[in-house]
Design a protein around this motif. Structure first.
Motif, PDB file in Angstrom:
ATOM      1  N   ALA A 209      -8.877  16.581  38.692  1.00  0.00           N
ATOM      2  CA  ALA A 209      -9.100  16.443  40.136  1.00  0.00           C
ATOM      3  C   ALA A 209     -10.584  16.536  40.455  1.00  0.00           C
ATOM      4  O   ALA A 209     -11.110  15.759  41.265  1.00  0.00           O
ATOM      5  N   GLY A 210     -11.275  17.499  39.849  1.00  0.00           N
ATOM      6  CA  GLY A 210     -12.702  17.655  40.111  1.00  0.00           C
ATOM      7  C   GLY A 210     -13.494  16.436  39.715  1.00  0.00           C
ATOM      8  O   GLY A 210     -14.388  15.989  40.445  1.00  0.00           O
ATOM      9  N   ARG A 211     -13.193  15.871  38.561  1.00  0.00           N
ATOM     10  CA  ARG A 211     -13.908  14.689  38.111  1.00  0.00           C
ATOM     11  C   ARG A 211     -13.667  13.516  39.053  1.00  0.00           C
ATOM     12  O   ARG A 211     -14.607  12.806  39.435  1.00  0.00           O
ATOM     13  N   ALA A 212     -12.410  13.303  39.420  1.00  0.00           N
ATOM     14  CA  ALA A 212     -12.080  12.150  40.254  1.00  0.00           C
ATOM     15  C   ALA A 212     -12.707  12.264  41.640  1.00  0.00           C
ATOM     16  O   ALA A 212     -13.194  11.274  42.191  1.00  0.00           O
ATOM     17  N   ALA A 213     -12.701  13.459  42.227  1.00  0.00           N
ATOM     18  CA  ALA A 213     -13.297  13.636  43.552  1.00  0.00           C
ATOM     19  C   ALA A 213     -14.800  13.423  43.501  1.00  0.00           C
ATOM     20  O   ALA A 213     -15.383  12.733  44.360  1.00  0.00           O
ATOM     21  N   ALA A 214     -15.447  14.014  42.483  1.00  0.00           N
ATOM     22  CA  ALA A 214     -16.897  13.868  42.364  1.00  0.00           C
ATOM     23  C   ALA A 214     -17.282  12.415  42.103  1.00  0.00           C
ATOM     24  O   ALA A 214     -18.313  11.938  42.594  1.00  0.00           O
ATOM     25  N   ALA A 215     -16.452  11.690  41.340  1.00  0.00           N
ATOM     26  CA  ALA A 215     -16.748  10.296  41.045  1.00  0.00           C
ATOM     27  C   ALA A 215     -16.728   9.425  42.299  1.00  0.00           C
ATOM     28  O   ALA A 215     -17.357   8.361  42.338  1.00  0.00           O
ATOM     29  N   GLU A 216     -16.031   9.879  43.328  1.00  0.00           N
ATOM     30  CA  GLU A 216     -15.991   9.159  44.610  1.00  0.00           C
ATOM     31  C   GLU A 216     -17.105   9.605  45.548  1.00  0.00           C
ATOM     32  O   GLU A 216     -17.162   9.185  46.700  1.00  0.00           O
ATOM     33  N   GLY A 217     -17.988  10.474  45.062  1.00  0.00           N
ATOM     34  CA  GLY A 217     -19.133  10.898  45.855  1.00  0.00           C
ATOM     35  C   GLY A 217     -18.927  12.157  46.655  1.00  0.00           C
ATOM     36  O   GLY A 217     -19.813  12.542  47.437  1.00  0.00           O
ATOM     37  N   ALA A 218     -17.780  12.837  46.470  1.00  0.00           N
ATOM     38  CA  ALA A 218     -17.517  14.060  47.234  1.00  0.00           C
ATOM     39  C   ALA A 218     -18.223  15.252  46.599  1.00  0.00           C
ATOM     40  O   ALA A 218     -18.320  15.363  45.379  1.00  0.00           O
ATOM     41  N   ASP A 219     -18.718  16.146  47.441  1.00  0.00           N
ATOM     42  CA  ASP A 219     -19.273  17.418  46.992  1.00  0.00           C
ATOM     43  C   ASP A 219     -18.092  18.287  46.563  1.00  0.00           C
ATOM     44  O   ASP A 219     -17.298  18.728  47.406  1.00  0.00           O
ATOM     45  N   THR A 220     -17.958  18.524  45.259  1.00  0.00           N
ATOM     46  CA  THR A 220     -16.727  19.082  44.703  1.00  0.00           C
ATOM     47  C   THR A 220     -17.001  20.368  43.939  1.00  0.00           C
ATOM     48  O   THR A 220     -17.933  20.451  43.134  1.00  0.00           O
ATOM     49  N   LEU A 221     -16.138  21.375  44.165  1.00  0.00           N
ATOM     50  CA  LEU A 221     -16.231  22.662  43.492  1.00  0.00           C
ATOM     51  C   LEU A 221     -14.891  22.975  42.830  1.00  0.00           C
ATOM     52  O   LEU A 221     -13.848  22.974  43.489  1.00  0.00           O
ATOM     53  N   VAL A 222     -14.916  23.225  41.527  1.00  0.00           N
ATOM     54  CA  VAL A 222     -13.727  23.651  40.788  1.00  0.00           C
ATOM     55  C   VAL A 222     -13.867  25.135  40.496  1.00  0.00           C
ATOM     56  O   VAL A 222     -14.860  25.576  39.907  1.00  0.00           O
ATOM     57  N   LEU A 223     -12.876  25.906  40.894  1.00  0.00           N
ATOM     58  CA  LEU A 223     -12.903  27.365  40.750  1.00  0.00           C
ATOM     59  C   LEU A 223     -11.903  27.790  39.688  1.00  0.00           C
ATOM     60  O   LEU A 223     -10.704  27.501  39.806  1.00  0.00           O
ATOM     61  N   GLU A 224     -12.366  28.447  38.654  1.00  0.00           N
ATOM     62  CA  GLU A 224     -11.513  28.894  37.557  1.00  0.00           C
ATOM     63  C   GLU A 224     -11.781  30.368  37.279  1.00  0.00           C
ATOM     64  O   GLU A 224     -12.910  30.763  37.017  1.00  0.00           O
ATOM     65  N   LYS A 225     -10.728  31.200  37.348  1.00  0.00           N
ATOM     66  CA  LYS A 225     -10.926  32.641  37.145  1.00  0.00           C
ATOM     67  C   LYS A 225     -11.397  32.942  35.733  1.00  0.00           C
ATOM     68  O   LYS A 225     -12.190  33.865  35.518  1.00  0.00           O
ATOM     69  N   GLY A 226     -10.907  32.176  34.729  1.00  0.00           N
ATOM     70  CA  GLY A 226     -11.379  32.343  33.360  1.00  0.00           C
ATOM     71  C   GLY A 226     -10.653  33.445  32.617  1.00  0.00           C
ATOM     72  O   GLY A 226     -10.575  34.580  33.082  1.00  0.00           O
ATOM     73  N   VAL A 227     -10.090  33.092  31.478  1.00  0.00           N
ATOM     74  CA  VAL A 227      -9.435  34.077  30.614  1.00  0.00           C
ATOM     75  C   VAL A 227      -9.957  33.885  29.193  1.00  0.00           C
ATOM     76  O   VAL A 227     -10.333  32.789  28.796  1.00  0.00           O
ATOM     77  N   PRO A 228      -9.996  34.952  28.416  1.00  0.00           N
ATOM     78  CA  PRO A 228     -10.473  34.822  27.029  1.00  0.00           C
ATOM     79  C   PRO A 228      -9.388  34.277  26.112  1.00  0.00           C
ATOM     80  O   PRO A 228      -8.192  34.405  26.366  1.00  0.00           O
ATOM     81  N   ARG A 229      -9.818  33.612  25.057  1.00  0.00           N
ATOM     82  CA  ARG A 229      -8.946  33.178  23.977  1.00  0.00           C
ATOM     83  C   ARG A 229      -9.636  33.498  22.656  1.00  0.00           C
ATOM     84  O   ARG A 229     -10.860  33.481  22.567  1.00  0.00           O
TER      85      ARG A 229
END
Length: 453
Positions: free
Chosen positions: A18-38
Motif C-alpha cells: 500500500a505504501g509503495r502504491a500510494a507514494a508512486a501516485e505522488g501521495a505523501d505517504t507514511l507507513v507505521l510499523e511497531k516492529g518485532v524482533p526475529r
C-alpha cells in the motif's frame, strides 16, 4: 503534528504494498510499523511468519510488476501432497493458468518483508518502525480525516487511512467498531475470527527430504480447517506445523478415536509442540522426533513461530470514511490454504493506488475484481468441508484423484465429475452451488452498507 496524505498502519506485505502504491501516485505517504524482533532478522520489522509459499497463479494475483528476487526464494515447487487417513492425492498442477513456469516457490518471509519495504521507500514512502499506533480519532464531518496518536506520543493527521495490522486487528477494531451496529463487530474478535498456527523449523533426514513438494495431512486432527503440514525451506530444513481453531473443546468432538494425532487420555487439545512431535512419529514411523533436530536459529524465536491466521470471511471497507482495510486485517488470509501473502499484497496495492489517486471509494470493487475469485474459492471450499471427519477426507481425496485432470488440461469440470461417478458429481455440484450462492461479493461477512458513515 505530522500531516500526510496517506497513513498506513502495519508494515507487512499488505502495508508495504500500500505504501509503495500510494507514494508512486505522488501521495505523501507514511507507513507505521511497531516492529518485532526475529532470530533471523538483524533489525526490527513486521510480525513476519513463513507461510506455505506462493503458488504459480498467486504470482499473477500479486501483480508485483517485477519478479520476486532470487535471494528471497528458498525452493522451487513441483507439487503438493494431500494426505488423508487412508487415501491421498498428489497435485502437480494448480490447474489455473499463470505466467509462472513452476508449481510455485517457498520463500524466506523476513527477506520478502525487507524487499517490499525497500520498494516502498524507493517509491518515496516513509517507513517508520519501532513505535506502534496507540489510538485513532476519526472526524467524519465534511471531508473525512483521521488523527493517529503513536505510543511515543507523536501525532499524525491523514486524509486516507489504510489498515494493515494483520488478523489480530488491534487498530482496525478501534476504527471499525464505532462505525458498525451494536454487536456487528463481535464476529471479527480475534478469538472468533482467527485460527492459531504453530510451526517448528526442523532438519529432515536426507532419505525423507522432498525439497520440491508441500505436504498437508487432512483428517488427522479435529477442528474446522485443522491440519498439519511440512513445507520445505533451504537445504534439508523444513517447517513442520499446523493450524487449528482457537478454544476447541475435545468433549464436542465426535469419533475422536478416529483422529490419528489424538490419544485416548487427551483431556484437552494438544499443544502445538506436542502435535508436531506426534505428526513426525506418525508420518515417519521408522523415526522419532529426535531424528528431526530443531533449528533454533530460525523463525521468530528458538526455531518456532506461533501466529494467528484468518478463519472467517473477509470484510469490505468503509471507504466513505476514507478508510481501507487490507490483507490479514480484512480477512484476506485463509486458514484453508495456509497463506495469504498474495491477497495481502494485491489488496494493499489496490488500496494504496486508489488512496494516492484520491479515489478510494472504488476500493471494494477493485480488490474484488483483482482477488475476488481466489477469496471466493477458499470461502466456499472451507464451507463445503466444515463438518468433515476422517472418513469424509478419505472420500473426498478418492473423488479428487478420480476427477483430477491430466497436466495441461486446466481445472476439473462437470464432464470430469460426471465421468468419475455420483460421488464426484455430488462434491463438484456442492462446490459450484456454493460459489453461486456467494456471487457478487456475497462471501464478505461485512458489506460497505453495514457501516454508518
Amino acid at each position: 503534528m505530522q500531516r500526510v496524505d496517506v497513513a498506513v498502519v502495519g508494515g507487512g506485505p499488505a502495508g508495504s504494498a500500500a505504501g509503495r502504491a500510494a507514494a508512486a501516485e505522488g501521495a505523501d505517504t507514511l507507513v507505521l510499523e511497531k516492529g518485532v524482533p526475529r532470530a533471523d532478522r538483524e533489525g526490527l520489522g513486521p510480525d513476519s511468519t513463513d507461510a506455505a509459499g506462493i503458488l504459480d497463479y498467486w504470482v499473477d494475483i500479486m501483480d508485483l510488476d517485477v519478479p520476486v528476487p532470487e535471494h528471497v526464494k528458498l525452493r522451487e515447487l513441483n507439487g503438493a501432497d494431500f494426505i488423508g487417513p487412508n487415501e491421498s492425492v498428489e497435485m502437480d498442477t494448480t490447474g489455473i493458468d499463470s505466467s509462472y513456469p513452476n508449481f510455485g516457490f517457498t520463500f524466506q518471509r523476513a527477506r520478502l518483508d525487507d524487499w517490499l519495504r525497500e520498494r516502498a521507500e524507493d517509491a518515496g514512502a516513509e517507513y517508520r518502525v519501532g513505535t506502534g499506533v496507540g489510538s485513532v480519532e476519526s472526524d467524519l464531518t465534511g471531508r473525512p480525516s483521521h488523527r493517529l496518536t503513536l505510543k511515543d506520543g507523536t501525532e499524525v493527521e491523514t486524509e486516507y487511512l489504510i489498515l494493515a495490522d494483520g488478523p489480530q486487528r488491534t487498530v482496525t477494531g478501534q476504527v471499525l467498531e464505532p462505525l458498525l451496529p451494536d454487536g456487528k463487530y463481535d464476529g471479527l474478535d480475534a478469538t472468533t475470527a482467527n485460527h492459531i498456527a504453530y510451526q517448528e523449523y526442523r532438519e529432515i533426514p536426507e532419505s525423507l527430504c522432498e525439497p520440491d513438494r508441500l505436504k498437508f495431512w487432512w483428517g488427522h486432527m479435529p477442528g474446522h480447517t485443522a491440519y498439519p503440514w511440512v513445507f520445505p525451506n533451504d537445504g534439508r530444513v523444513a517447517r513442520v506445523g499446523l493450524t487449528m481453531p482457537i478454544g476447541l473443546d475435545l468433549d464436542t468432538v465426535e469419533d475422536r478415536e478416529e483422529y490419528a494425532l489424538l490419544r485416548s487420555d487427551d483431556e484437552r487439545v494438544p499443544a502445538g509442540k506436542e502435535y508436531v512431535r506426534r505428526l513426525l512419529e506418525y508420518a515417519y514411523p521408522s523415526y522419532d522426533a529426535t531424528d528431526f533436530p530443531l533449528q533454533e536459529d530460525r523463525g521468530k524465536r528458538g526455531g518456532t513461530e506461533t501466529y494467528p491466521i484468518s478463519s472467517t470471511r473477509p470484510i469490505e471497507s468503509p471507504t466513505r470514511a476514507n478508510v481501507a482495510v487490507v490483507g490479514g486485517a480484512m480477512g484476506g488470509t485463509s486458514a484453508f490454504h495456509e497463506g495469504g501473502d498474495h491477497v495481502a499484497i494485491r489488496t494493499g496495492k489496490e488500496a494504496g493506488r486508489l488512496a494516492g489517486l484520491g479515489a478510494l471509494r472504488a476500493y471494494n470493487y477493485e480488490w474484488q475484481r483483482a482477488a475476488g475469485d481466489e477469496v471466493r474459492r477458499n470461502v466456499v471450499l472451507a464451507d463445503v468441508v466444515r463438518d468433515y471427519g476422517p472418513d469424509d477426507w478419505d472420500r473426498v481425496f478418492d473423488v479428487a484423484s478420480a476427477i483430477q485432470p491430466d497436466p495441461g488440461e486446466g481445472r476439473a469440470g462437470w464432464l470430469d465429475a460426471l465421468r468419475a461417478g455420483p460421488a464426484a458429481l455430488g462434491l463438484f455440484g456442492r462446490y459450484q452451488w456454493g460459489k453461486f450462492g456467494v456471487r457478487d461479493g456475497g462471501y464478505c461477512q461485512i458489506r460497505e452498507d453495514d457501516y454508518s458513515v
